[in-house]
Structure formats: structure tokens, C-alpha cells
Motif scaffolding. Structure first.
Motif, PDB file in Angstrom:
ATOM      1  N   VAL A 153      31.887  40.658 -34.407  1.00  0.00           N
ATOM      2  CA  VAL A 153      31.219  39.771 -35.365  1.00  0.00           C
ATOM      3  C   VAL A 153      30.155  38.972 -34.626  1.00  0.00           C
ATOM      4  O   VAL A 153      30.411  38.456 -33.532  1.00  0.00           O
ATOM      5  CB  VAL A 153      32.233  38.807 -36.019  1.00  0.00           C
ATOM      6  CG1 VAL A 153      31.520  37.787 -36.889  1.00  0.00           C
ATOM      7  CG2 VAL A 153      33.246  39.575 -36.861  1.00  0.00           C
ATOM      8  N   ILE A 154      28.957  38.874 -35.216  1.00  0.00           N
ATOM      9  CA  ILE A 154      27.902  38.054 -34.622  1.00  0.00           C
ATOM     10  C   ILE A 154      27.776  36.752 -35.410  1.00  0.00           C
ATOM     11  O   ILE A 154      27.866  36.744 -36.639  1.00  0.00           O
ATOM     12  CB  ILE A 154      26.557  38.815 -34.581  1.00  0.00           C
ATOM     13  CG1 ILE A 154      25.549  38.053 -33.715  1.00  0.00           C
ATOM     14  CG2 ILE A 154      25.998  39.061 -35.964  1.00  0.00           C
ATOM     15  CD1 ILE A 154      24.319  38.854 -33.350  1.00  0.00           C
ATOM     16  N   VAL A 155      27.625  35.651 -34.677  1.00  0.00           N
ATOM     17  CA  VAL A 155      27.457  34.330 -35.285  1.00  0.00           C
ATOM     18  C   VAL A 155      26.135  33.766 -34.789  1.00  0.00           C
ATOM     19  O   VAL A 155      25.890  33.723 -33.582  1.00  0.00           O
ATOM     20  CB  VAL A 155      28.619  33.382 -34.909  1.00  0.00           C
ATOM     21  CG1 VAL A 155      28.478  32.057 -35.656  1.00  0.00           C
ATOM     22  CG2 VAL A 155      29.969  34.013 -35.206  1.00  0.00           C
ATOM     23  N   VAL A 158      21.274  35.144 -20.444  1.00  0.00           N
ATOM     24  CA  VAL A 158      22.014  36.202 -21.146  1.00  0.00           C
ATOM     25  C   VAL A 158      21.684  36.104 -22.636  1.00  0.00           C
ATOM     26  O   VAL A 158      21.744  35.015 -23.206  1.00  0.00           O
ATOM     27  CB  VAL A 158      23.530  36.046 -20.921  1.00  0.00           C
ATOM     28  CG1 VAL A 158      24.307  37.064 -21.755  1.00  0.00           C
ATOM     29  CG2 VAL A 158      23.867  36.203 -19.450  1.00  0.00           C
ATOM     30  N   VAL A 159      21.307  37.228 -23.256  1.00  0.00           N
ATOM     31  CA  VAL A 159      20.949  37.215 -24.676  1.00  0.00           C
ATOM     32  C   VAL A 159      21.713  38.312 -25.413  1.00  0.00           C
ATOM     33  O   VAL A 159      22.089  39.326 -24.830  1.00  0.00           O
ATOM     34  CB  VAL A 159      19.424  37.406 -24.908  1.00  0.00           C
ATOM     35  CG1 VAL A 159      18.634  36.288 -24.264  1.00  0.00           C
ATOM     36  CG2 VAL A 159      18.961  38.755 -24.390  1.00  0.00           C
ATOM     37  N   VAL A 160      21.955  38.054 -26.683  1.00  0.00           N
ATOM     38  CA  VAL A 160      22.475  39.071 -27.601  1.00  0.00           C
ATOM     39  C   VAL A 160      21.375  39.319 -28.617  1.00  0.00           C
ATOM     40  O   VAL A 160      20.837  38.369 -29.200  1.00  0.00           O
ATOM     41  CB  VAL A 160      23.765  38.585 -28.295  1.00  0.00           C
ATOM     42  CG1 VAL A 160      24.212  39.585 -29.353  1.00  0.00           C
ATOM     43  CG2 VAL A 160      24.874  38.355 -27.270  1.00  0.00           C
ATOM     44  N   GLY A 161      20.978  40.569 -28.818  1.00  0.00           N
ATOM     45  CA  GLY A 161      19.857  40.860 -29.701  1.00  0.00           C
ATOM     46  C   GLY A 161      20.085  42.113 -30.522  1.00  0.00           C
ATOM     47  O   GLY A 161      21.031  42.869 -30.296  1.00  0.00           O
ATOM     48  N   TRP A 214      28.586  36.649 -29.821  1.00  0.00           N
ATOM     49  CA  TRP A 214      29.253  37.900 -30.196  1.00  0.00           C
ATOM     50  C   TRP A 214      30.756  37.766 -29.943  1.00  0.00           C
ATOM     51  O   TRP A 214      31.180  37.424 -28.839  1.00  0.00           O
ATOM     52  CB  TRP A 214      28.672  39.050 -29.379  1.00  0.00           C
ATOM     53  CG  TRP A 214      29.307  40.386 -29.638  1.00  0.00           C
ATOM     54  CD1 TRP A 214      30.114  41.096 -28.810  1.00  0.00           C
ATOM     55  CD2 TRP A 214      29.159  41.191 -30.818  1.00  0.00           C
ATOM     56  NE1 TRP A 214      30.485  42.279 -29.392  1.00  0.00           N
ATOM     57  CE2 TRP A 214      29.917  42.356 -30.634  1.00  0.00           C
ATOM     58  CE3 TRP A 214      28.465  41.010 -32.016  1.00  0.00           C
ATOM     59  CZ2 TRP A 214      30.004  43.358 -31.602  1.00  0.00           C
ATOM     60  CZ3 TRP A 214      28.549  42.003 -32.985  1.00  0.00           C
ATOM     61  CH2 TRP A 214      29.306  43.161 -32.770  1.00  0.00           C
ATOM     62  N   LEU A 215      31.545  37.995 -30.974  1.00  0.00           N
ATOM     63  CA  LEU A 215      33.006  37.968 -30.889  1.00  0.00           C
ATOM     64  C   LEU A 215      33.528  39.384 -31.048  1.00  0.00           C
ATOM     65  O   LEU A 215      33.116  40.099 -31.970  1.00  0.00           O
ATOM     66  CB  LEU A 215      33.584  37.081 -31.994  1.00  0.00           C
ATOM     67  CG  LEU A 215      33.199  35.604 -31.965  1.00  0.00           C
ATOM     68  CD1 LEU A 215      33.545  34.947 -33.294  1.00  0.00           C
ATOM     69  CD2 LEU A 215      33.903  34.884 -30.835  1.00  0.00           C
TER      70      LEU A 215
END
Length: 295
Positions: free
Chosen positions: A172-174, A85-88, A206-207
Motif C-alpha cells: 500500500v502506498i500512502v 531515498v524515493v518511492v515513485g 510504502w507499506l
């Protein structure tokens, strides 16, 4: 005029011996360290042969699978595997594909044929769909996706063919190290504190506020633009600072460690969590809770 004074305090060292003693058995090596002089082992990633001795070429943890020895780096770019799983972030819109920044060596690829069309339509993609690609995703948009395959040059092919993936809305992305994200069956968690979290295997976390009932016909492109309440913003800000504190002290990130850190930070104000002495205290309490839970 008020002044913020921070004085050093003496803190008694807490023993984390029972379950953390197992960590001592893990071999940590730096470049040039001899791993083994036994010639019966095969050379894996992060190693090389020097005078018939298997030697580490990177700093990291030694992993052994049967006769194969490799070194997993402690700090590295994201090396994706199928199912991650990725956040991009979308960086470019090309013909029939989007380029996505996923913290790996090369930009990942999201093909037009690998996304759900709004409304859940299942059909071949036409020239009209190519012309309306920017209506779905444009430069700067954040997405959650899954690694579908890995190209020969190491670039990743992504897909969002599930309602849990798609465009990300308000949150918010960290950015943290990929080596700190623990692999689990699910990386989507609705935390009891009132916020949700996506722990991307690529180190992007990702929050966002826990969503209500979502319209399934949106096909992963629905983003709520309603104002986020102050209480939700405070929870998300506290979680963000907790993630940065855990990352600074190299604590493995998963739903339990994040929740324990959040609970340990409640006696402190949100802005104080990143002060070195407060951060150390919160992380120490979190580690103690994790040891008690494992024991």
C-alpha cells in the motif's frame, strides 16, 4: 437497526513541556514577516529584501547557517538531494530512460544504465536492452530508488544499483507531505508488528508484508504474487491509518513514531482510527511516548 453515535468527551490536557519547550524557540514565519533588520546576513531561499529588512516570502521555519538565512516551507513539493531515498511511479518509457513521478516539480529520470540487469549482469546496455525495457519496468509500476544527481533545471536523476532498490510488489502506498519525513541513515524498516515500511524522502510511504529470503539473482525485479494473509493485511491497514493520523496532526514520521502510534491504536478497531476524536487520542498518546523516550 444499529446506529453509530459519537459523543464529545472532556479530555484533560497533558503537558508536554520539558522537551517540547525547545520547539518554542524555532521561529515560524508567514509571508511578509520581518526576519531581521541586520544587514550582515545573506538572503537565502524563501526570503527577500524589503527596505533593507530581510523578509519571509513563504510560510515556514527560519533556518540559519552562519550568515545565511533561509525559510524552509511547511508545505512544498519535494526538493531532492543526492542520496535521498524515493518511492515513485513510472509514468513514461522513453529512449534509454524511464520517467518517474516522485512528487517533485518535474518528473525524475531513471536511465537504463542506472539499473541492475536481471541476473546481476554488469555490461554495457545494447539495443536489445532498449527493446526489452518494458519487461523490466512499464507504466504504472512502483519503484524505490535513490537520487544519484540533480540536473540544472531541478529534475532528479535516479538509480537502483542496489538490491534494496527496485520494483515494488504487493503493498500500500500512502502519500504525505515531504516535510514530515525525518531524514535518517536508513529509510527501510522491518517493524516488529509484522510489516515493513519504506519512508521515501519525497513523502511517498510504502507499506508491505515483511519478505522472506529473496533470490539475489532477481536484481530487484522479483515481485511475489502469492496471496497476502488476512493478518498481514490487517497490520498494513492499521499502519496506513496510523500514518494518515500522524500526517493530519503534523507529527514527524520515522520508525519510532510510527511504531508508537501503532501500539497506541491497538485498543481501537482499524476503521475507527480515522475518526477525529480517536485520532486525536492516539496521536496525543504517541506524542507523550515520544517525549518520555527523549527525556
Amino acid at each position: 437497526m444499529a446506529a453509530d453515535m459519537r459523543l464529545p468527551i472532556f479530555r484533560k490536557q497533558v503537558s508536554l513541556s520539558p522537551s517540547l519547550s525547545a520547539l518554542d524557540g524555532k521561529d515560524l514565519v508567514v509571508p511578509g514577516d520581518v526576519i531581521t533588520s541586520d544587514t550582515g546576513f545573506m538572503r537565502g531561499h524563501g526570503t527577500y529584501m524589503d527596505e533593507e529588512k530581510l523578509t519571509a516570502s513563504v510560510a515556514g521555519e527560519v533556518e540559519r547557517v552562519n550568515k545565511l538565512i533561509c525559510v524552509r516551507p511547511l508545505k512544498t513539493r519535494f526538493n531532492g538531494e543526492v542520496g535521498d531515498v524515493v518511492v515513485g511511479r513510472i509514468t513514461e518509457v522513453q529512449q534509454k530512460r524511464w520517467k518517474v513521478e516522485t512528487n517533485s516539480r518535474l518528473d525524475s529520470v531513471l536511465l537504463l544504465s542506472s539499473v541492475n540487469l536481471p541476473g546481476g549482469e554488469l555490461r554495457r546496455r545494447s539495443a536489445e536492452d532498449e527493446l526489452t525495457m518494458r519487461d523490466y519496468l512499464q507504466e504504472g509500476d512502483l519503484i524505490s530508488a535513490e537520487v544519484q544527481s540533480v540536473f540544472s533545471d531541478g529534475a532528479l536523476s535516479l538509480h537502483t544499483r542496489s538490491l534494496k532498490y527496485g520494483k515494488l510488489g504487493q503493498g500500500v502506498i500512502v502519500q504525505l507531505s515531504p516535510s514530515l519525513i525525518k531524514r535518517q541513515k536508513t529509510h527501510f524498516h522491518n517493524l516488529p508488528c509484522g510489516a515493513s515500511i519504506i519512508l521515501g524522502n519525497n513523502g511517498f510511504v510504502w507499506l508491505y508484508p515483511t519478505p522472506g529470503q529473496q533470490d539475489e539473482e532477481a536484481g530487484g525485479y522479483y515481485t511475489s504474487l502469492e496471496p497476502v494473509s488476512l493478518s498481514d493485511r490487517e497490520v498494513i491497514s492499521r499502519l496506513r491509518n496510523c500514518l494518515l493520523a500522524l500526517g493530519a496532526h503534523k507529527v514527524l514520521l520515522y520508525d519510532t513514531s510510527v511504531l508508537y502510534c501503532y501500539e497506541s491504536s491497538l485498543p481501537h478497531q482499524i476503521k475507527d482510527i480515522l475518526k477525529p476524536e480517536v485520532m486525536e487520542e492516539i496521536v496525543m498518546v504517541t506524542r507523550q511516548k515520544l517525549v518520555e523516550q527523549e527525556g
